[in-house]
Design a protein around this motif. Structure first.
Motif, PDB file in Angstrom:
ATOM      1  N   TYR A 165      21.725  -0.523  15.839  1.00 21.92           N
ATOM      2  CA  TYR A 165      20.736   0.428  16.161  1.00 21.92           C
ATOM      3  C   TYR A 165      19.498   0.375  15.334  1.00 21.92           C
ATOM      4  O   TYR A 165      18.433   0.549  15.736  1.00 21.92           O
ATOM      5  CB  TYR A 165      21.602   1.661  15.907  1.00 21.92           C
ATOM      6  N   CYS A 166      19.705  -0.025  14.333  1.00 24.84           N
ATOM      7  CA  CYS A 166      18.341   0.025  13.287  1.00 24.84           C
ATOM      8  C   CYS A 166      17.574  -1.046  13.921  1.00 24.84           C
ATOM      9  O   CYS A 166      16.373  -1.066  13.894  1.00 24.84           O
ATOM     10  CB  CYS A 166      18.766  -0.333  12.017  1.00 24.84           C
ATOM     11  N   LEU A 167      18.405  -2.284  14.465  1.00 30.39           N
ATOM     12  CA  LEU A 167      17.455  -3.428  15.123  1.00 30.39           C
ATOM     13  C   LEU A 167      16.576  -2.834  16.258  1.00 30.39           C
ATOM     14  O   LEU A 167      15.536  -3.254  16.241  1.00 30.39           O
ATOM     15  CB  LEU A 167      18.474  -4.449  15.260  1.00 30.39           C
ATOM     16  N   ALA A 168      17.236  -1.971  16.942  1.00 29.27           N
ATOM     17  CA  ALA A 168      16.549  -1.577  18.017  1.00 29.27           C
ATOM     18  C   ALA A 168      15.315  -0.651  17.714  1.00 29.27           C
ATOM     19  O   ALA A 168      14.316  -0.757  18.117  1.00 29.27           O
ATOM     20  CB  ALA A 168      17.537  -0.784  19.070  1.00 29.27           C
ATOM     21  N   ALA A 169      15.779   0.190  16.697  1.00 25.45           N
ATOM     22  CA  ALA A 169      14.542   1.220  16.058  1.00 25.45           C
ATOM     23  C   ALA A 169      13.477   0.456  15.589  1.00 25.45           C
ATOM     24  O   ALA A 169      12.540   0.707  15.869  1.00 25.45           O
ATOM     25  CB  ALA A 169      15.125   2.268  15.351  1.00 25.45           C
ATOM     26  N   MET A 170      13.690  -0.441  14.624  1.00 29.58           N
ATOM     27  CA  MET A 170      12.908  -1.203  13.938  1.00 29.58           C
ATOM     28  C   MET A 170      11.876  -2.284  14.960  1.00 29.58           C
ATOM     29  O   MET A 170      10.602  -2.369  14.849  1.00 29.58           O
ATOM     30  CB  MET A 170      13.259  -2.267  12.869  1.00 29.58           C
ATOM     31  N   SER A 171      12.572  -2.673  16.011  1.00 31.04           N
ATOM     32  CA  SER A 171      11.894  -3.446  16.933  1.00 31.04           C
ATOM     33  C   SER A 171      11.004  -2.681  17.894  1.00 31.04           C
ATOM     34  O   SER A 171       9.801  -3.172  18.095  1.00 31.04           O
ATOM     35  CB  SER A 171      12.989  -4.295  17.989  1.00 31.04           C
ATOM     36  N   LEU A 172      11.618  -1.602  18.115  1.00 31.89           N
ATOM     37  CA  LEU A 172      10.325  -0.524  19.072  1.00 31.89           C
ATOM     38  C   LEU A 172       9.354  -0.319  18.278  1.00 31.89           C
ATOM     39  O   LEU A 172       8.112  -0.230  18.756  1.00 31.89           O
ATOM     40  CB  LEU A 172      11.334   0.541  19.373  1.00 31.89           C
ATOM     41  N   LEU A 173       9.223   0.270  16.983  1.00 35.35           N
ATOM     42  CA  LEU A 173       8.240   0.286  16.007  1.00 35.35           C
ATOM     43  C   LEU A 173       7.425  -0.605  15.866  1.00 35.35           C
ATOM     44  O   LEU A 173       6.133  -0.615  15.795  1.00 35.35           O
ATOM     45  CB  LEU A 173       9.012   1.080  14.685  1.00 35.35           C
ATOM     46  N   HIS A 174       8.019  -1.774  15.776  1.00 38.42           N
ATOM     47  CA  HIS A 174       7.096  -3.017  15.266  1.00 38.42           C
ATOM     48  C   HIS A 174       6.214  -3.358  16.664  1.00 38.42           C
ATOM     49  O   HIS A 174       5.074  -3.487  16.383  1.00 38.42           O
ATOM     50  CB  HIS A 174       8.030  -4.250  15.000  1.00 38.42           C
ATOM     51  N   ARG A 175       6.693  -3.038  17.680  1.00 41.66           N
ATOM     52  CA  ARG A 175       5.962  -3.291  19.158  1.00 41.66           C
ATOM     53  C   ARG A 175       4.930  -2.269  19.295  1.00 41.66           C
ATOM     54  O   ARG A 175       3.763  -2.708  19.869  1.00 41.66           O
ATOM     55  CB  ARG A 175       7.043  -3.178  20.366  1.00 41.66           C
ATOM     56  N   HIS A 176       5.356  -1.012  18.849  1.00 45.20           N
ATOM     57  CA  HIS A 176       4.202  -0.049  18.868  1.00 45.20           C
ATOM     58  C   HIS A 176       3.146   0.206  17.343  1.00 45.20           C
ATOM     59  O   HIS A 176       2.764   1.210  17.237  1.00 45.20           O
ATOM     60  CB  HIS A 176       4.788   1.188  19.303  1.00 45.20           C
ATOM     61  N   ARG A 177       3.387  -1.110  16.616  1.00 40.81           N
ATOM     62  CA  ARG A 177       2.429  -0.993  15.517  1.00 40.81           C
ATOM     63  C   ARG A 177       2.575  -0.063  14.528  1.00 40.81           C
ATOM     64  O   ARG A 177       1.623   0.831  13.949  1.00 40.81           O
ATOM     65  CB  ARG A 177       0.850  -1.203  15.795  1.00 40.81           C
ATOM     66  N   HIS A 178       3.836   0.479  14.244  1.00 43.21           N
ATOM     67  CA  HIS A 178       4.008   1.405  13.327  1.00 43.21           C
ATOM     68  C   HIS A 178       3.620   0.917  11.830  1.00 43.21           C
ATOM     69  O   HIS A 178       3.447  -0.401  11.554  1.00 43.21           O
ATOM     70  CB  HIS A 178       5.644   1.517  12.891  1.00 43.21           C
ATOM     71  N   PRO A 179       3.186   1.793  11.046  1.00 44.85           N
ATOM     72  CA  PRO A 179       2.197   1.223   9.769  1.00 44.85           C
ATOM     73  C   PRO A 179       3.111   0.581   8.832  1.00 44.85           C
ATOM     74  O   PRO A 179       3.005  -0.471   8.081  1.00 44.85           O
ATOM     75  CB  PRO A 179       1.641   2.302   9.348  1.00 44.85           C
TER      76      PRO A 179
END
Length: 371
Positions: A165-179
């Motif tokens: 779950y954390c992988l999916a969350a981090m990957s989604l945030l990374h794709r959308h340029r989370h700071p």
């Protein structure tokens, strides 16, 4: 993203007063605190209270259904529900960033051991909210507050599903340029999940654990997200290999979906056929939906369709689990029939599977129209 054309959707042709309301049971199960965990038949059972797991599932599913909302009224209803579930996550997040999972009907925390799975689900839902509300600063601020306190806890994860779950969350945030810089953590978490696979996988057992238990599709799904974020082929290879194995173990004669029963699970020597749980069908659909986005290998769309069909009665007992008029779903298949209770997890599993089916069908149609 638009709905399919009216000829593909019989409910558009029905009078409004007879049109099915697929969110009616979801609204019935939700009060001003959150979604209640259990039901007796179709009636919410307040005695068991609430779980953060269900709020996270409900938040994610409402956000995804916004793409498919048929009317402005339906969209407003989904946003109102999402606000309730997002507020719940804010409430139960502890000062150390973790989340309390179980609360009674009086809103009192129940004794428990912290759950990696609960943390991962909540992180995923908050990440989805942060992305969805990019143009809605009021709601995005709430999601950002959850993420700010939760992201530093990701290295604490030990369970495979929590990591996925954390992988999916981090990957989604990374794709959308989370700071927050996340790529290194994504690669490290993917390596940890692959480590589970290397430890347990054998020639005839391509899996992360010595047994297939619950929510199995989450494990390849998390690695698919890691590949999506980084382009690394190693997570993709392990994900597709393990997903093909899971599909084989969850497929019966004629292509019907046969979830691993939670009355004994599945090992190389034994497989339990009942009790079959809707959430396991959802997780397989999630993994196949992501695989279809990233790889031409495998007929993932067919598997998604079979997952949807399982709810409609194309299963071992030939019995439907859903109420088309209300969107309610029964809690599973038992050896002697359907479990008639319609709790939060099962209803959300149906709504999630239907959403994945509709979105994948729309995507397939868009690809065909551009080919």
């Amino acid at each position: 993203m638009p709905w399919p054309k009216p000829s593909d959707r019989g409910e558009r042709l029905q009078p409004r007063e007879t049109r099915p309301d697929r969110f009616r049971h979801l609204r019935k199960m939700t009060d001003d605190t959150g979604i209640l965990e259990h039901a007796v038949g179709s009636i919410p059972r307040r005695k068991e209270g609430y779980s953060t797991d269900d709020q996270a599932r409900a938040l994610w599913i409402c956000l995804e259904w916004l793409d498919l909302a048929d009317t402005g009224r339906e969209r407003t209803m989904l946003l109102d529900l999402a606000d309730t579930y997002l507020s719940f996550l804010l409430w139960v997040q502890r000062e150390d960033g973790h989340f309390h999972n179980n609360l009674d009907y009086r809103r009192r925390p129940e004794p428990e051991t912290p759950s990696d799975d609960c943390f991962g689900r909540a992180l995923w839902a908050a990440a989805c909210a942060w992305v969805r509300f990019a143009e809605d600063p009021g709601r995005r601020t709430a999601a950002a507050a959850i993420l700010r306190d939760a992201i530093p806890r990701i290295p604490d994860m030990r369970s495979p599903r929590g990591i996925a779950y954390c992988l999916a969350a981090m990957s989604l945030l990374h794709r959308h340029r989370h700071p927050c810089p996340l790529e290194r953590q994504i690669r490290e978490s993917a390596d940890r999940l692959i480590g589970f696979y290397r430890t347990h996988a054998k020639r005839n057992w391509r899996w992360f654990e010595p047994a297939l238990t619950y929510s199995n599709g989450i494990l390849p799904w998390g690695l698919l997200w890691a590949h999506d974020a980084t382009g690394d082929r190693k997570p993709l290879s392990v994900a597709l290999e393990s997903l093909a194995f899971l599909k084989e173990k969850m497929t019966g004669r004629g292509g019907i979906i046969r979830p691993v029963g939670n009355d004994g699970w599945c090992t190389p020597e034994h497989r339990a056929d009942f009790d079959q749980q809707p959430v396991d069908v959802l997780k397989l659909a999630m993994a196949c939906g992501k695989a279809a986005e990233l790889s031409a290998e495998g007929d993932w769309q067919t598997v998604i369709t079979h997952c949807r069909d399982w709810f409609h009665g194309r299963n071992d007992l030939g019995l439907p689990l859903i109420d088309k008029q209300t969107g309610a779903c029964c809690d599973g298949l038992e050896p002697d029939g359907v479990n008639l209770n319609q709790g939060a997890e099962s209803t959300l599993s149906w709504l999630g599977t239907e959403m994945i089916f509709l979105k994948s069908r729309l995507m397939q149609g868009m690809l065909m129209s551009t080919s």
